[in-house]
Motif scaffolding. Structure first.
Motif, mmCIF file in Angstrom:
data_model
loop_
_atom_site.group_PDB
_atom_site.id
_atom_site.type_symbol
_atom_site.label_atom_id
_atom_site.label_comp_id
_atom_site.label_asym_id
_atom_site.label_seq_id
_atom_site.Cartn_x
_atom_site.Cartn_y
_atom_site.Cartn_z
ATOM 1 N N VAL A 210 0.836 -1.271 -0.032
ATOM 2 C CA VAL A 210 0.032 -0.031 -0.103
ATOM 3 C C VAL A 210 0.913 1.078 0.031
ATOM 4 C CG1 VAL A 210 -0.153 -0.049 2.741
ATOM 5 C CG2 VAL A 210 -1.574 1.144 1.260
ATOM 6 N N GLN A 211 0.622 2.156 -0.829
ATOM 7 C CA GLN A 211 1.449 3.348 -1.002
ATOM 8 C C GLN A 211 1.219 4.227 0.101
ATOM 9 O OE1 GLN A 211 4.153 4.328 -3.074
ATOM 10 N NE2 GLN A 211 4.168 5.501 -1.348
ATOM 11 N N GLY A 230 5.356 9.379 -0.571
ATOM 12 C CA GLY A 230 6.054 8.266 0.390
ATOM 13 C C GLY A 230 7.369 7.997 -0.418
ATOM 14 N N SER A 231 8.014 7.208 0.130
ATOM 15 C CA SER A 231 9.521 6.791 -0.562
ATOM 16 C C SER A 231 9.351 6.171 -1.916
ATOM 17 C CB SER A 231 10.486 5.777 0.218
ATOM 18 O OG SER A 231 10.317 6.257 1.622
ATOM 19 N N LEU A 232 8.329 5.403 -2.086
ATOM 20 C CA LEU A 232 8.188 4.870 -3.292
ATOM 21 C C LEU A 232 6.994 5.198 -4.321
ATOM 22 C CD1 LEU A 232 8.842 1.149 -1.714
ATOM 23 C CD2 LEU A 232 10.559 2.761 -3.035
ATOM 24 N N ALA A 239 -0.420 8.464 -2.107
ATOM 25 C CA ALA A 239 -1.673 7.805 -1.400
ATOM 26 C C ALA A 239 -2.889 8.346 -1.858
ATOM 27 C CB ALA A 239 -1.200 7.930 0.189
ATOM 28 N N ALA A 240 -2.954 9.556 -1.752
ATOM 29 C CA ALA A 240 -4.205 9.998 -2.304
ATOM 30 C C ALA A 240 -4.945 9.726 -3.634
ATOM 31 C CB ALA A 240 -4.183 11.708 -2.494
ATOM 32 N N SER A 241 -4.045 9.394 -4.645
ATOM 33 C CA SER A 241 -4.195 8.981 -5.718
ATOM 34 C C SER A 241 -4.882 7.365 -5.800
ATOM 35 C CB SER A 241 -3.072 8.960 -6.891
ATOM 36 O OG SER A 241 -2.131 8.162 -6.509
ATOM 37 N N ASN A 242 -4.533 6.763 -4.583
ATOM 38 C CA ASN A 242 -4.961 5.193 -4.583
ATOM 39 C C ASN A 242 -6.192 5.152 -3.575
ATOM 40 O OD1 ASN A 242 -2.929 3.729 -6.131
ATOM 41 N ND2 ASN A 242 -1.462 4.793 -4.817
ATOM 42 N N ARG A 287 -6.177 1.318 -2.349
ATOM 43 C CA ARG A 287 -5.888 0.243 -3.442
ATOM 44 C C ARG A 287 -4.507 -0.114 -2.950
ATOM 45 N NH1 ARG A 287 -5.557 0.901 -10.048
ATOM 46 N NH2 ARG A 287 -4.602 -1.009 -10.655
ATOM 47 N N THR A 288 -4.350 -1.779 -3.012
ATOM 48 C CA THR A 288 -3.282 -2.249 -2.786
ATOM 49 C C THR A 288 -2.504 -2.996 -4.164
ATOM 50 O OG1 THR A 288 -4.054 -4.550 -2.224
ATOM 51 C CG2 THR A 288 -3.783 -2.700 -0.259
ATOM 52 N N TYR A 289 -1.301 -3.323 -4.106
ATOM 53 C CA TYR A 289 -0.549 -3.915 -5.184
ATOM 54 C C TYR A 289 0.177 -5.016 -5.024
ATOM 55 C CZ TYR A 289 -1.660 0.864 -7.146
ATOM 56 O OH TYR A 289 -2.334 1.871 -7.585
#
Length: 602
Positions: A210-211, A230-232, A239-242, A287-289
């Motif tokens: 998760v971002q 975040g770092s990635l 995070a907002a876009s997810n 959303r998670t990846y």
């Protein structure tokens, strides 16, 4: 009465009802304006809730109403002082914030009362109470706001710390979106959860990504609402876009669902419009990846022997970044300091240790070929299985010096802070500024001017380039999602966010021995300003990241949100027309006094 006057009176009689109605309307209008401009109430003033009314609120929230005082005033003061280095302990104290203040700007002071909310109903009760009694309302989850938005004296605090449940979904569809949105793996996080809670559930135990934020103790809700780098982020966006859906309590006391089809403007505004302006978020679903095989990092420090050598080093570093690192694999920082010192502290994803070393080999060869540049901290690359990046037990065993656990009795075993982040706990800000640097500066014909600007910046306070806080170089899908957020559009074409900052030891009001040196603070703030002036010479219209920015920014509407601000202001008028939610330099705050107690216009 003369005949002429009698005729005038007779002619006026049919108009009297209209005149009377008009006068009444004018009177009502004046009363409405007066009511709208009525100041919020402070303790001891007429209208401040009575003891019975506070007691009624306490019963309504299951006894979870706290009367606050300075953390250093009671019998626990010694224990509070002992734990000031521990961000988990600071976050567990409703009278404290993770930043103790900012010179000539604000100081961390507790609210008069706090509702220690455990569910949305508690939040509704607090919001309704504040609205009815004309109280200043504050919301705090993680309490990391540099701008002082998570505390205010004489206010009622909605404290969400205990709302920290995290739930995983294999196939989440937002409410009302069936047939319009594909099911996606996701995680639902309550408003008081920290990113370490989310990472532990999603990555360590769930095997997905998760971002979120780099600092483990930052609150999930605050980060998402402010944009969420975040770092990635160079790989997965903000995070907002997810964000897929949010549950939020608005100023009218209603619990609303916000997603792409239900309250879509509220949903859009929550994605980067700044925390505490549109409502109290109680739950978010992100959303998670799939996880990559590896996460890792590299560190290096190089010192040049002369200004000429430092200029050459900076120019080579920027050219190398553009050629080898300007892609979704790399994030975090390059730092340029006085004393002709260059430091690397970067993270990567999707690469092995060997691949990371190969990527850096050309730059290291260049440094080694120079007789006027010396490596003062040897290059080090580290990679670990991605699932273990936030695995406290794994890190304790294999990398014990990298983390600092919460060592209080009974503390969660998965709670830790990165060792490098401890210096920020309770810090007192002297100066802080940021600016997005456009990717056009990396073009060959502009790299020389960029390098010269970085050299000039290093002569003052120094600057860090946070490559993960600009999305240029990210995949097209990550950029597309981020474009549909309220965050300043400049971040889409920025290769980095430049940050210059200076801080001192904790200086909470009432803290024994806390005496911030304001003369020194102003001198350091001036140095920060000169640093950023050097960079704005090559990026004159650069905006700022709302979470990491200058408290004193003048054109903050343009600086934080650019062309998105009018749309955000419209959402504010729709969901909070009376301005119940106020934060410094938040949407709609221009209508209020600096302390948020007096409305200046409607």
């Amino acid at each position: 009465m003369k005949r002429r006057d009698l005729l005038k009176a007779a002619a006026t009689l049919p108009l009297l009802p209209l005149l009377m109605r008009g006068g009444t309307a004018l009177a009502h209008g004046a009363c409405a304006v007066a009511a709208a401009l009525r100041p919020r109430v402070r303790p001891g003033q007429p209208g401040w809730p009575t003891s019975a009314e506070w007691e009624q609120l306490k019963r309504q929230v299951g006894g979870r109403l706290l009367k606050l005082e300075s953390a250093f005033a009671g019998g626990d003061a010694a224990q509070v002082l002992k734990q000031l280095h521990n961000p988990f302990a600071v976050g567990d104290n409703p009278a404290l914030t993770q930043t103790s203040g900012w010179a000539d700007a604000w100081a961390s002071q507790p609210s008069a009362y706090a509702v220690a909310a455990e569910n949305a109903a508690d939040v509704v009760a607090a919001v309704d109470f504040a609205r009815r009694h004309h109280l200043r309302l504050v919301v705090k989850g993680g309490g990391h706001s540099y701008q002082g938005t998570s505390d205010a004296p004489d206010s009622l605090l909605v404290w969400t710390r205990h709302m920290n449940r995290v739930s995983l979904h294999d196939a989440f569809v937002p409410q009302g979106c069936a047939g319009h949105a594909a099911p996606l793996p996701a995680v639902s996080v309550e408003a008081g959860a920290m990113w370490i809670d989310a990472y532990d559930a999603v990555v360590t135990r769930g095997g997905r990504y998760v971002q979120g934020g780099g600092c483990t103790t930052v609150g999930v809700a605050g980060l998402v609402q402010s944009g969420g780098f975040g770092s990635l982020s160079k790989r997965w966006g903000t995070a907002a876009s997810n964000l897929l859906e949010a549950e939020v309590v608005t100023a009218d006391g209603r619990v609303r669902i916000a997603n792409a089809r239900t309250n879509p403007e509220l949903f859009w505004g929550l994605k980067g419009g700044g925390g505490g302006s549109l409502g109290v978020v109680t739950r978010l679903t992100l959303r998670t990846y799939e996880l990559p095989e590896f996460f890792g990092g590299v560190n290096l420090t190089v010192k040049a022997d002369s200004d000429a050598a430092y200029r050459a080093l900076i120019a080579e570093a920027m050219g190398f970044y553009q050629r080898a690192l300007f892609n979704p694999h790399w994030g975090e920082q390059m730092k340029f300091y006085g004393g002709d010192t260059f430091e690397v502290s970067m993270m990567f994803q999707g690469l092995s240790k060997q691949q990371a070393e190969q990527a850096w080999a050309p730059f290291l060869a260049w440094v080694q070929s120079r007789k006027d540049c010396r490596v003062t901290k040897p290059f080090q690359a580290l990679a670990l299985p991605a699932r273990h990046l936030w695995d406290a037990e794994f890190l304790r065993k294999h990398l014990p010096g990298v983390i600092v656990p919460d060592e209080r009795p009974g503390a969660s075993r998965n709670h830790f802070v990165w060792a490098g982040d401890r210096e920020q706990v309770g810090w007192f800000i002297q100066g802080y500024q940021s600016a997005w640097l456009p990717a056009s500066l990396l073009q060959p014909e502009r790299q020389a001017s960029l390098a010269e600007a970085l050299f000039e910046a290093a002569q003052h306070q120094g600057v860090s380039l946070h490559f993960n806080k600009g999305l240029a170089g990210a995949p097209a899908d990550a950029i597309a999602r981020a474009r549909d957020t309220a965050t300043h559009p400049q971040m889409l074409d920025a290769f980095a966010l430049a940050i210059s900052a200076s801080g001192d030891d904790p200086a909470y009001p009432g803290m024994p021995g806390a005496k911030p040196d304001l003369v020194m603070a102003r001198r350091m703030a001036a140095a920060v300003g000169k640093t950023m002036d050097a960079l704005r010479a090559v990026a004159p219209d650069a905006g700022s990241y709302v979470s990491e920015s200058d408290y004193f920014l003048r054109d903050w509407q343009q600086g934080f949100w650019g062309c998105n601000y009018p749309r955000l202001a419209a959402a504010k008028r729709r969901y909070d027309p009376d301005g119940l939610f106020f934060v410094h330099h938040g949407v709609g705050s221009e209508e209020w006094s600096a302390d948020g107690f007096t409305r200046l216009r409607t």
